[in-house]
Design a protein around this motif. Structure first.
Motif, PDB file in Angstrom:
ATOM      1  N   PHE A   1       0.952  -1.209  -0.055  1.00  0.00           N
ATOM      2  CA  PHE A   1      -0.058   0.113  -0.050  1.00  0.00           C
ATOM      3  C   PHE A   1       0.979   1.219  -0.028  1.00  0.00           C
ATOM      4  CE2 PHE A   1      -2.204  -3.474   2.711  1.00  0.00           C
ATOM      5  CZ  PHE A   1      -3.226  -3.766   1.702  1.00  0.00           C
ATOM      6  N   THR A   2       0.420   2.097  -0.906  1.00  0.00           N
ATOM      7  CA  THR A   2       1.545   3.432  -0.915  1.00  0.00           C
ATOM      8  C   THR A   2       0.921   4.275  -0.025  1.00  0.00           C
ATOM      9  OG1 THR A   2      -0.043   4.121  -2.852  1.00  0.00           O
ATOM     10  CG2 THR A   2       1.924   2.992  -3.338  1.00  0.00           C
ATOM     11  N   GLY A   3      -0.154   4.067   0.656  1.00  0.00           N
ATOM     12  CA  GLY A   3      -0.755   5.278   1.550  1.00  0.00           C
ATOM     13  C   GLY A   3      -1.924   4.722   2.351  1.00  0.00           C
ATOM     14  N   PRO A   4      -2.524   5.628   3.118  1.00  0.00           N
ATOM     15  CA  PRO A   4      -3.769   5.166   4.024  1.00  0.00           C
ATOM     16  C   PRO A   4      -5.018   5.025   2.977  1.00  0.00           C
ATOM     17  CG  PRO A   4      -2.634   6.678   5.198  1.00  0.00           C
ATOM     18  CD  PRO A   4      -1.977   6.877   3.812  1.00  0.00           C
ATOM     19  N   ALA A   5      -5.000   6.018   1.962  1.00  0.00           N
ATOM     20  CA  ALA A   5      -6.135   6.045   1.010  1.00  0.00           C
ATOM     21  C   ALA A   5      -6.123   4.636   0.090  1.00  0.00           C
ATOM     22  CB  ALA A   5      -5.989   7.092  -0.034  1.00  0.00           C
ATOM     23  N   LEU A   6      -5.120   4.110  -0.323  1.00  0.00           N
ATOM     24  CA  LEU A   6      -5.129   2.647  -0.977  1.00  0.00           C
ATOM     25  C   LEU A   6      -5.478   1.805  -0.062  1.00  0.00           C
ATOM     26  CD1 LEU A   6      -4.720   1.291  -3.609  1.00  0.00           C
ATOM     27  CD2 LEU A   6      -2.104   1.259  -3.188  1.00  0.00           C
ATOM     28  N   TYR A   7      -4.973   1.870   1.242  1.00  0.00           N
ATOM     29  CA  TYR A   7      -5.346   0.663   2.065  1.00  0.00           C
ATOM     30  C   TYR A   7      -6.819   0.866   2.388  1.00  0.00           C
ATOM     31  CZ  TYR A   7      -5.734  -1.773   6.594  1.00  0.00           C
ATOM     32  OH  TYR A   7      -6.226  -2.484   7.678  1.00  0.00           O
ATOM     33  N   ALA A   8      -7.244   1.983   2.694  1.00  0.00           N
ATOM     34  CA  ALA A   8      -8.915   2.019   2.838  1.00  0.00           C
ATOM     35  C   ALA A   8      -9.921   1.450   1.852  1.00  0.00           C
ATOM     36  CB  ALA A   8      -9.184   3.554   3.319  1.00  0.00           C
ATOM     37  N   LEU A   9      -9.280   1.912   0.636  1.00  0.00           N
ATOM     38  CA  LEU A   9      -9.937   1.363  -0.697  1.00  0.00           C
ATOM     39  C   LEU A   9      -9.833  -0.238  -0.827  1.00  0.00           C
ATOM     40  CD1 LEU A   9     -11.454   1.928  -3.267  1.00  0.00           C
ATOM     41  CD2 LEU A   9      -9.079   2.257  -4.457  1.00  0.00           C
ATOM     42  N   THR A  10      -8.606  -0.642  -0.504  1.00  0.00           N
ATOM     43  CA  THR A  10      -8.374  -2.074  -0.792  1.00  0.00           C
ATOM     44  C   THR A  10      -9.300  -2.674   0.427  1.00  0.00           C
ATOM     45  OG1 THR A  10      -5.997  -1.997  -1.399  1.00  0.00           O
ATOM     46  CG2 THR A  10      -6.802  -3.969  -0.382  1.00  0.00           C
ATOM     47  N   CYS A  11      -9.472  -2.228   1.627  1.00  0.00           N
ATOM     48  CA  CYS A  11     -10.409  -2.993   2.499  1.00  0.00           C
ATOM     49  C   CYS A  11     -11.776  -2.789   2.367  1.00  0.00           C
ATOM     50  CB  CYS A  11      -9.973  -2.196   3.867  1.00  0.00           C
ATOM     51  SG  CYS A  11      -8.419  -2.543   4.847  1.00  0.00           S
ATOM     52  N   ALA A  12     -12.488  -1.784   1.452  1.00  0.00           N
ATOM     53  CA  ALA A  12     -13.611  -1.681   1.118  1.00  0.00           C
ATOM     54  C   ALA A  12     -13.877  -2.771   0.174  1.00  0.00           C
ATOM     55  CB  ALA A  12     -13.865  -0.158   0.760  1.00  0.00           C
ATOM     56  N   VAL A  13     -13.002  -2.910  -0.716  1.00  0.00           N
ATOM     57  CA  VAL A  13     -13.153  -3.784  -2.037  1.00  0.00           C
ATOM     58  C   VAL A  13     -13.335  -5.140  -1.453  1.00  0.00           C
ATOM     59  CG1 VAL A  13     -12.164  -4.785  -3.908  1.00  0.00           C
ATOM     60  CG2 VAL A  13     -12.442  -2.378  -3.838  1.00  0.00           C
ATOM     61  N   LEU A  14     -12.387  -5.553  -0.575  1.00  0.00           N
ATOM     62  CA  LEU A  14     -12.516  -6.969   0.119  1.00  0.00           C
ATOM     63  C   LEU A  14     -13.441  -7.135   0.884  1.00  0.00           C
ATOM     64  CD1 LEU A  14      -8.706  -7.336   1.036  1.00  0.00           C
ATOM     65  CD2 LEU A  14      -9.938  -8.404  -0.520  1.00  0.00           C
TER      66      LEU A  14
ATOM     67  N   VAL B   1     -16.642  -6.036   0.486  1.00  0.00           N
ATOM     68  CA  VAL B   1     -17.620  -6.620  -0.605  1.00  0.00           C
ATOM     69  C   VAL B   1     -17.318  -7.918  -1.349  1.00  0.00           C
ATOM     70  CG1 VAL B   1     -18.791  -5.821  -2.781  1.00  0.00           C
ATOM     71  CG2 VAL B   1     -18.237  -4.259  -1.084  1.00  0.00           C
ATOM     72  N   ALA B   2     -15.989  -8.172  -1.685  1.00  0.00           N
ATOM     73  CA  ALA B   2     -15.630  -9.636  -2.406  1.00  0.00           C
ATOM     74  C   ALA B   2     -15.692 -10.490  -1.364  1.00  0.00           C
ATOM     75  CB  ALA B   2     -14.300  -9.311  -2.768  1.00  0.00           C
ATOM     76  N   GLN B   3     -15.393 -10.347  -0.203  1.00  0.00           N
ATOM     77  CA  GLN B   3     -15.491 -11.490   0.772  1.00  0.00           C
ATOM     78  C   GLN B   3     -17.102 -11.803   1.142  1.00  0.00           C
ATOM     79  OE1 GLN B   3     -13.073 -13.974   2.029  1.00  0.00           O
ATOM     80  NE2 GLN B   3     -12.143 -13.104   0.340  1.00  0.00           N
ATOM     81  N   LEU B   4     -17.690 -10.985   1.113  1.00  0.00           N
ATOM     82  CA  LEU B   4     -19.264 -11.070   1.485  1.00  0.00           C
ATOM     83  C   LEU B   4     -19.814 -11.917   0.419  1.00  0.00           C
ATOM     84  CD1 LEU B   4     -21.748  -8.472   2.425  1.00  0.00           C
ATOM     85  CD2 LEU B   4     -22.339  -9.916   0.570  1.00  0.00           C
ATOM     86  N   VAL B   5     -19.434 -11.559  -1.043  1.00  0.00           N
ATOM     87  CA  VAL B   5     -19.932 -12.243  -2.242  1.00  0.00           C
ATOM     88  C   VAL B   5     -19.448 -13.601  -1.933  1.00  0.00           C
ATOM     89  CG1 VAL B   5     -19.886 -12.549  -4.786  1.00  0.00           C
ATOM     90  CG2 VAL B   5     -20.387 -10.371  -3.652  1.00  0.00           C
ATOM     91  N   TYR B   6     -18.126 -13.997  -1.847  1.00  0.00           N
ATOM     92  CA  TYR B   6     -17.489 -15.101  -2.036  1.00  0.00           C
ATOM     93  C   TYR B   6     -18.181 -16.134  -0.757  1.00  0.00           C
ATOM     94  CZ  TYR B   6     -13.523 -18.226  -2.976  1.00  0.00           C
ATOM     95  OH  TYR B   6     -12.930 -19.171  -3.304  1.00  0.00           O
TER      96      TYR B   6
ATOM     97  N   TRP C   1       2.501  -9.309   4.812  1.00  0.00           N
ATOM     98  CA  TRP C   1       2.282  -8.299   5.414  1.00  0.00           C
ATOM     99  C   TRP C   1       1.251  -7.688   5.040  1.00  0.00           C
ATOM    100  CZ3 TRP C   1       3.395  -8.537  10.372  1.00  0.00           C
ATOM    101  CH2 TRP C   1       4.746  -8.816  10.732  1.00  0.00           C
ATOM    102  N   SER C   2       0.770  -7.390   3.715  1.00  0.00           N
ATOM    103  CA  SER C   2      -0.390  -6.672   3.332  1.00  0.00           C
ATOM    104  C   SER C   2      -1.556  -7.519   3.569  1.00  0.00           C
ATOM    105  CB  SER C   2      -0.166  -6.511   1.809  1.00  0.00           C
ATOM    106  OG  SER C   2       0.887  -5.608   1.404  1.00  0.00           O
ATOM    107  N   ALA C   3      -1.618  -8.921   3.380  1.00  0.00           N
ATOM    108  CA  ALA C   3      -2.797  -9.800   3.401  1.00  0.00           C
ATOM    109  C   ALA C   3      -3.105  -9.904   4.896  1.00  0.00           C
ATOM    110  CB  ALA C   3      -2.177 -11.282   3.037  1.00  0.00           C
TER     111      ALA C   3
ATOM    112  N   VAL D   1     -11.332  -8.677   5.646  1.00  0.00           N
ATOM    113  CA  VAL D   1     -11.797 -10.005   5.253  1.00  0.00           C
ATOM    114  C   VAL D   1     -12.644 -10.596   6.309  1.00  0.00           C
ATOM    115  CG1 VAL D   1     -10.770 -12.174   4.770  1.00  0.00           C
ATOM    116  CG2 VAL D   1      -9.622 -10.079   3.922  1.00  0.00           C
ATOM    117  N   VAL D   2     -12.535 -10.570   7.399  1.00  0.00           N
ATOM    118  CA  VAL D   2     -13.267 -11.150   8.555  1.00  0.00           C
ATOM    119  C   VAL D   2     -14.751 -10.582   8.464  1.00  0.00           C
ATOM    120  CG1 VAL D   2     -13.552 -11.813  10.866  1.00  0.00           C
ATOM    121  CG2 VAL D   2     -11.369 -12.159  10.026  1.00  0.00           C
ATOM    122  N   CYS D   3     -14.546  -9.446   8.309  1.00  0.00           N
ATOM    123  CA  CYS D   3     -15.885  -8.717   8.380  1.00  0.00           C
ATOM    124  C   CYS D   3     -16.947  -9.083   7.252  1.00  0.00           C
ATOM    125  CB  CYS D   3     -15.614  -7.280   8.379  1.00  0.00           C
ATOM    126  SG  CYS D   3     -17.167  -6.215   8.316  1.00  0.00           S
ATOM    127  N   GLY D   4     -16.325  -9.103   5.931  1.00  0.00           N
ATOM    128  CA  GLY D   4     -17.052  -9.272   4.886  1.00  0.00           C
ATOM    129  C   GLY D   4     -17.368 -10.889   4.913  1.00  0.00           C
ATOM    130  N   ALA D   5     -16.719 -11.648   5.310  1.00  0.00           N
ATOM    131  CA  ALA D   5     -16.834 -13.116   5.353  1.00  0.00           C
ATOM    132  C   ALA D   5     -18.045 -13.339   6.340  1.00  0.00           C
ATOM    133  CB  ALA D   5     -15.825 -14.007   5.710  1.00  0.00           C
TER     134      ALA D   5
END
Length: 248
Positions: free
Chosen positions: A6-19, A21-26, A202-204, A211-215
């Motif tokens: 992650f290059t910064g907090p914004a990218l980390y937050a965006l990644t978490c938001a996407v995950l 949704v993705a884990q909820l669907v998965y 480390w990123s995972a 991930v846990v929240c979406g799952a």
């Protein structure tokens, strides 16, 4: 602090938001995580390998948990037949990737999935055909070829279990078991190729709360949703995957 992708907090937050949704669907359906995560994060990560490897790592716990908790729903004979075809098909797809133009094939697959999703949505309850066990290896072969070509090998096995008219729990359990077996093959391959790096590990770990929240949300939705609604949403998601492939 450990180095991450992650290059910064914004990218980390965006990644978490996407995950989330993705884990909820998965966890709700048993498929769709890779398309959502990689499709969205490929637009913001300079190196596509970063989200691809991260998805592999973060999906593993959900695959293990769902496969274990629903192990009584798993039917190993068709899984082994599908798996045999997938094992043969992946290298064939990788070979074709270097020798044939993939854009027309990708468009054809996208159109096919949109049409299949529309047909499935229109099917009445019980309007299914139970595929024979002898067809499992050819279906797995097509799945493996698509995986080798595009990294999108899920649709054939999704259609297989949707046609089989199994319950929503069995549908999810068998699909996620197949994807777990794929992960167990891909992870050592990625490690041998040097793709599983310390920053990606480390990123995972850093996105684990998302991930846990979406799952958790996905499992609650899976338990509460009706069988009829589940089938309709699976049909819709197939059509969305097809549209996503066309967009790619």
């Amino acid at each position: 602090m450990p180095e991450t992708i992650f290059t910064g907090p914004a990218l980390y937050a965006l990644t978490c938001a996407v995950l989330v949704v993705a884990q909820l669907v998965y966890v709700l359906f048993g498929f769709g995580s890779g398309l959502i995560t990689v499709g969205a994060l490929a637009l913001v990560f300079p190196d596509l390998r970063d989200p691809v490897v991260m998805v592999l790592l973060v999906n593993l716990p959900a695959e293990v948990l769902v496969s274990w908790r629903s192990r009584h729903e798993i039917r190993w004979r068709p899984i082994m037949g599908l798996g045999a075809g997938i094992a043969v098909g992946i290298p064939v797809g990788a070979w074709l990737l270097e020798r044939v133009p993939t854009t027309p094939l990708l468009k054809a697959l996208g159109v096919f999935l949109v049409l299949v999703g529309a047909v499935f949505a229109a099917l009445p309850p019980g309007g299914r055909w139970r595929p024979r066990g002898a067809l499992a290896p050819p279906v797995g072969l097509v799945s493996g070829v698509l995986n080798g070509l595009f990294g999108t090998g899920g649709p054939p096995v999704i259609i297989w279990y949707h046609l089989a008219d199994v319950g929503k729990s069995a549908f999810r359990a068998n699909l996620m078991t197949i994807f777990l077996l794929m992960t167990l093959v891909r992870a050592p391959s990625y490690a041998a190729a040097g793709l599983i790096t310390t920053p990606r590990l480390w990123s995972a770990l850093a996105v684990a709360p998302a991930v846990v929240c979406g799952a958790w949300w996905g499992h609650r939705a899976h338990v509460r949703i009706s069988e009829r609604t589940f089938r309709r949403l699976v049909a819709l998601l197939l059509a969305v995957i097809g549209a996503g492939l066309l967009a790619r």
